[in-house]
Scaffold this motif. Structure first.
Motif, PDB file in Angstrom:
ATOM      1  N   GLY A  59       0.761  -1.211  -0.041  1.00  0.00           N
ATOM      2  CA  GLY A  59       0.489   0.060   0.145  1.00  0.00           C
ATOM      3  C   GLY A  59       0.257   1.573  -0.405  1.00  0.00           C
ATOM      4  N   LYS A  60       2.097   1.105  -0.891  1.00  0.00           N
ATOM      5  CA  LYS A  60       3.010   2.260  -0.537  1.00  0.00           C
ATOM      6  C   LYS A  60       3.325   3.010  -1.527  1.00  0.00           C
ATOM      7  N   HIS A  61       3.056   4.139  -1.464  1.00  0.00           N
ATOM      8  CA  HIS A  61       3.228   5.479  -2.463  1.00  0.00           C
ATOM      9  C   HIS A  61       4.016   6.156  -2.820  1.00  0.00           C
ATOM     10  N   LEU A  62       4.509   5.936  -3.786  1.00  0.00           N
ATOM     11  CA  LEU A  62       6.147   6.510  -4.254  1.00  0.00           C
ATOM     12  C   LEU A  62       6.200   8.546  -4.237  1.00  0.00           C
ATOM     13  N   MET A  63       5.089   8.341  -4.907  1.00  0.00           N
ATOM     14  CA  MET A  63       4.768   9.693  -4.974  1.00  0.00           C
ATOM     15  C   MET A  63       3.449  10.747  -4.791  1.00  0.00           C
ATOM     16  N   GLY A  64       3.193  11.329  -5.466  1.00  0.00           N
ATOM     17  CA  GLY A  64       1.753  12.031  -4.946  1.00  0.00           C
ATOM     18  C   GLY A  64       1.179  11.989  -6.487  1.00  0.00           C
ATOM     19  N   ALA A  65       0.031  12.532  -6.120  1.00  0.00           N
ATOM     20  CA  ALA A  65      -1.070  11.644  -7.233  1.00  0.00           C
ATOM     21  C   ALA A  65      -0.818  12.959  -8.005  1.00  0.00           C
ATOM     22  N   GLN A  66      -0.973  14.311  -7.905  1.00  0.00           N
ATOM     23  CA  GLN A  66      -0.335  15.161  -8.833  1.00  0.00           C
ATOM     24  C   GLN A  66       1.101  14.975  -9.434  1.00  0.00           C
ATOM     25  N   THR A  67       1.564  14.625  -8.287  1.00  0.00           N
ATOM     26  CA  THR A  67       3.055  14.510  -9.529  1.00  0.00           C
ATOM     27  C   THR A  67       3.126  13.259 -10.498  1.00  0.00           C
ATOM     28  N   TYR A  68       1.814  11.920  -9.934  1.00  0.00           N
ATOM     29  CA  TYR A  68       2.482  10.682 -10.408  1.00  0.00           C
ATOM     30  C   TYR A  68       1.700  12.161 -12.431  1.00  0.00           C
ATOM     31  N   ASN A  69       0.224  12.378 -11.865  1.00  0.00           N
ATOM     32  CA  ASN A  69      -0.044  12.717 -13.253  1.00  0.00           C
ATOM     33  C   ASN A  69       1.129  12.871 -14.155  1.00  0.00           C
ATOM     34  N   GLN A  70       2.537  14.251 -13.795  1.00  0.00           N
ATOM     35  CA  GLN A  70       2.937  15.059 -14.289  1.00  0.00           C
ATOM     36  C   GLN A  70       3.658  13.943 -14.909  1.00  0.00           C
ATOM     37  N   VAL A  71       4.022  12.419 -14.111  1.00  0.00           N
ATOM     38  CA  VAL A  71       5.158  11.991 -14.663  1.00  0.00           C
ATOM     39  C   VAL A  71       4.716  10.856 -15.761  1.00  0.00           C
ATOM     40  N   PHE A  72       3.712  10.660 -15.602  1.00  0.00           N
ATOM     41  CA  PHE A  72       2.682   9.761 -16.995  1.00  0.00           C
ATOM     42  C   PHE A  72       2.702  10.531 -17.790  1.00  0.00           C
ATOM     43  N   THR A  73       2.039  12.061 -17.617  1.00  0.00           N
ATOM     44  CA  THR A  73       1.859  12.337 -19.132  1.00  0.00           C
ATOM     45  C   THR A  73       3.344  12.969 -19.733  1.00  0.00           C
ATOM     46  N   LEU A  74       4.576  13.502 -18.852  1.00  0.00           N
ATOM     47  CA  LEU A  74       5.725  13.298 -19.540  1.00  0.00           C
ATOM     48  C   LEU A  74       6.522  12.158 -20.255  1.00  0.00           C
ATOM     49  N   HIS A  75       6.744  11.140 -19.814  1.00  0.00           N
ATOM     50  CA  HIS A  75       6.916   9.638 -20.436  1.00  0.00           C
ATOM     51  C   HIS A  75       6.278   9.487 -21.606  1.00  0.00           C
TER      52      HIS A  75
END
Lengths: 537, 315
Positions: A59-75
């Protein structure tokens, strides 16, 4: 260590200025190669972050939701616009196209250099947008989300707009080069199939990319001045953006895959020592795909609320693309029949391509069929499908081509042993990562999710473990390729005994490509007409 | 586990009238693909083993063209894709056009929850309640960006677009509770926009419709508030354990000073909480975006009282 003593394009002329102001298509190709590899690394790091986050172990998160959304967009944006679209045409195509035609350079060397700097400029804008709060829209920038989010959409889309010009310039250059600079005697049917595919690609680049440019300009205007073309509150249509966007981006899928098909059409004959089966069928199927690619964009919008009638037509046209693609696969397969097959590394990637692209193409049927698409649309099934097509297809062909022309580019051989290990890891890692996602998607896991229901966790975990294997494969590849530049064995002029015109000069080639004007004595795949006595592989 | 015990390897169990037909088409394409892939894989393996390069090999010749073969491998896939196209299209038409007698429920998507309005005036948040064995037509629209309405178990999906209506329909074949996902990326809370569809027997459904507007009777305000916190989707953005999410956590805010975005601060009393629910843009807590939608007209006074009572209890 042996040194490269004779004069070649790498050592003449000398000095850093001679590189940054070069008009030599080979040097521009090499600079493109370095730039797109850097982009691939950046996009790859984001990919690993996405998979690490989705592991959700305990159940651990590496990053927050906002950061995740930015990371997949940039990917997505980096991989599509900075890596896959330019990868084969601008890097490998630039390097070999004139040599394959027996030409000294492309038709417009200055335009070629300009297109490289425009690429760099656009890439810098895209990377700059990361430092100013990134973008969280997904690489498709769908409205009205993209016009309302407070992230730096403008600098990212401006970057993509600029990159589009680079793509158009490369396309124009290649079309004119193919028409005007072929060696005397090289008729259209004597052109290598890679040239055919780059030609078909260039047509799409020139015709489709301006639409993306216009769409992005409209998006920027909408965001800045609220002109109301997409905003429903002002009488605009939020779905209109999707029509505009896919009118470019579906053909763009073929900008990505056609050059890959061209490379495979080169590699399979060389490593089977066989004349390619159905040359004309392959050449014309490239043009057919380029043509039909303009007519299928609506299949991205089966559940967007467009009319059932439109959906029917787009579904039908989509299935038409399956036919030329299927024809190519059978042609490549038939080329292996009665061949003399060497499993050298470029061939391993070609066979990987055949397998992965077949899966990518076949899973397109599930998405092209209207009733099944309703269930699968915007789930991980789609994510898996386009990774099989783009990464399993384009990236495998790119890697095959990279290993095939590596000795030509650098005059050095890489370690065959480590290259094979890496190819096997990439193949296994890829399948574990992405085949799992077909199952995830069919079971209902939506895409672009930061959080998900526990029932999907095990499959996400398998996918993440697969990505580690894949990453290991790429790390090994980076090590042996860089090692080969420093300590690699001196490459013979034609290590694969290929009949391609580009292998008739020395490796690496002289600055003017050919010291004597080459003569066309045989077609590009006439392996039946020459006596072979080699033992490669 | 890769192999789900309830469904096939790929698909989850289906619970609507057309899920079986969608699965048949899915399986048909799956088997056809498996045959095609097997030909390619078998071909590669056989040729690679049979025709491996040996040292000192002479000239290699093989067929470079065969009209018969090329016609065969163009025509067979063409027939196959035409079958798949027509099958998919016919079924899609059926899935697109709701029967005339369908029960109509209005669906509204917004960041980041679903609202359902029933013909008798009842409304629910994040829980769609429908009768079993009766066609249900969903008339959908969005208040902000594009969302996607997806019930995997029913095999339906349709985008929900601002300023226009889109339609989908289904008929559940058995009672139970199933997931509703948002499939069109809509920002930070996209993956939290998970709702449930609760399929009841016809009698239970009618009972529910009658009592639906009188929810919370016989419960303490605090318990009713706890229930509303989940059913009215507060949970999507506000935690109760102190972790910051899209919005601030509700833990231990009651009666405390709250720092606002404009630098001032306010005591989080009943009136502030009420105002934040009905007019969320009025006084934004420092560090958060002003993204909360208004619940004016969605919550009645008793429900507001219950939520305030619940927030008070979060010590």
């Amino acid at each position: 260590m042996e040194t490269l003593s004779e004069r070649n394009y790498l050592n003449e002329p000398r000095g850093w200025k001679s590189w940054i102001f070069t008009l030599d298509h080979k040097r521009i190709g090499v600079m493109y190669l370095i730039a797109i590899m850097a982009s691939f690394l950046l996009g790859g790091v984001f990919a690993m972050l996405i998979r690490m986050e989705l592991l959700h172990f305990g159940g651990k998160h590496l990053m927050g939701a906002q950061t995740y959304n930015q990371v997949f967009t940039l990917h997505g944006a980096i991989m599509i616009f900075l890596f896959i679209i330019p990868s084969i045409p601008a890097a490998l195509g630039n390097f070999v196209l004139p040599q394959m035609l027996g030409a000294k350079d492309v038709a417009f060397p200055r335009l070629n250099l300009a297109s490289f700097y425009i690429y760099v400029f656009g890439a810098l804008f895209a990377v700059y947008s990361m430092s100013t709060g990134a973008v969280d829209t997904g690489w498709t920038f769908y409205t009205p989300y993209s016009t309302t989010t407070n992230t730096s959409v403008i600098s990212m889309t401006l970057g993509v707009l600029i990159l589009g010009f680079s793509s158009i310039f490369t396309g124009i250059n290649f079309i004119v080069t193919v028409h005007k600079l072929r060696l005397p005697g090289m008729t259209w049917y004597k052109m290598p199939l890679f040239v055919w595919s780059l030609y078909a690609t260039a047509i799409i680049q020139v015709l489709a990319t301006p639409i993306l440019g216009i769409t992005l300009i409209l998006l920027m205007l909408e965001r800045t001045f609220g002109i109301g073309i997409f905003d429903p509150a002002m009488g605009g249509d939020p779905v209109l953006y999707q029509h505009f966007f896919w009118f470019y981006s579906h053909p763009a899928v073929y900008i990505m895959i056609l050059p890959a098909m061209g490379i495979i059409s080169e590699l399979i004959p060389v490593f089977s020592r066989r004349k390619i089966f159905g040359y004309k069928a392959i050449a014309f199927s490239s043009l057919a795909i380029a043509f039909v690619s303009f007519l299928v964009w609506g299949h991205h919008m089966f559940v967007s609320g467009q009319s059932q009638y439109a959906a029917m037509i787009f579904s039908f046209l989509t299935f038409l693309v399956a036919i030329p693609s299927g024809i190519k696969i059978f042609n490549w397969l038939a080329t292996l029949y009665k061949g003399s097959i060497s499993l050298a590394v470029p061939m391993l990637y070609s066979l990987s391509f055949l397998f992965l692209f077949t899966i990518g193409g076949l899973t397109g049927m599930f998405l092209g069929a209207l009733a099944t698409d309703v269930h699968l649309h915007d789930t991980y099934f789609v994510v898996a499908h386009f990774h099989y097509v783009m990464m399993g297809g384009t990236v495998m062909a790119f890697l095959g081509g990279l290993h095939y022309w590596w000795p030509k580019i650098w005059g050095r051989m890489y370690s065959e042993f480590w290259a094979r290990i890496s190819a096997v890891l990439v193949f296994l890692g890829f399948n574990i990562t992405f085949f799992t996602q077909f199952i995830l998607g069919a079971k209902g896991m939506p895409r672009r999710y930061y959080n998900y229901l526990d029932q999907y966790q095990p499959l996400h975990a398998y996918s993440t473990y697969g990505s580690w294997i894949l990453a290991l494969g790429f790390i090994i590849m980076a090590v042996y390729l860089i090692h080969s530049l420093v300590k690699g064995r001196r490459a013979p002029d034609n290590p694969w005994q290929s009949l391609g015109l580009e292998w008739t000069n020395s490796s690496p080639p002289p600055p003017e490509n050919f010291t004597v004007t080459p003569k066309l004595t045989h077609g590009p795949y006439d392996y039946d007409k020459i006596v072979s006595g080699d033992s490669t592989g | 586990m890769i192999l789900d015990t309830t469904g096939s390897l790929f698909l989850p169990p289906g619970h609507s009238t057309f899920s079986g037909e969608v699965d048949s088409l899915f399986n048909f394409i799956l088997y056809a693909s498996a045959v095609f892939l097997a030909i390619v894989v078998f071909g590669i393996i056989f040729f690679v083993l049979r025709y491996r390069r040996r040292p000192k090999e002479g000239v290699v010749t093989g067929p470079t063209h065969s009209t018969a073969l090329e016609i065969i491998w163009s025509v067979i896939p063409t027939i196959l894709v035409i079958i798949v196209f027509f099958w998919g299209f016919r079924l899609y038409l059926k899935m697109s056009i709701p029967p005339k007698d369908a029960l109509e429920i209005k669906v509204t998507g917004q960041k980041w929850f679903w609202t359902f309005d029933y013909p008798n005036g009842a409304n629910t948040l994040n829980e769609l309640v429908v009768p079993v064995g009766k066609p249900v037509k969903l008339l959908m629209s969005s208040r902000d960006v594009i969302h996607g309405f997806y019930i995997p178990d029913f095999r339906i999906k349709m985008d929900v677009v601002p300023n226009r209506y889109t339609i989908t329909w289904f008929e559940a074949v058995q009672t139970g509770v199933f997931n509703i996902f948002c499939t069109q990326y809509c920002g930070k809370g996209h993956s939290e926009m998970i709702a449930k569809v609760k399929v009841l027997g016809e009698r239970e459904y009618n009972d529910w419709l009658i009592s639906g507007t009188k929810a919370g009777e016989g419960m303490s305000l605090e318990d009713f508030g706890a229930k509303l916190y989940v059913s009215r989707a507060c949970v999507t953005c506000h935690s109760v354990d102190g972790t910051a999410n899209v919005g601030p956590s509700l833990k231990m805010i009651f009666g405390h000073q709250v720092k606002l975005a404009d630098g001032s601060s306010v005591s989080a009393d009943e009136n502030y909480i009420r105002e934040s629910i009905l007019n969320p843009q009025a006084r934004i807590v420092a560090g958060y975006q002003s993204v909360m939608p208004t619940f004016q007209g969605i919550l009645n006074d008793r429900e507001l009282d219950a939520l305030i009572a619940y927030i008070k209890s979060l010590k």
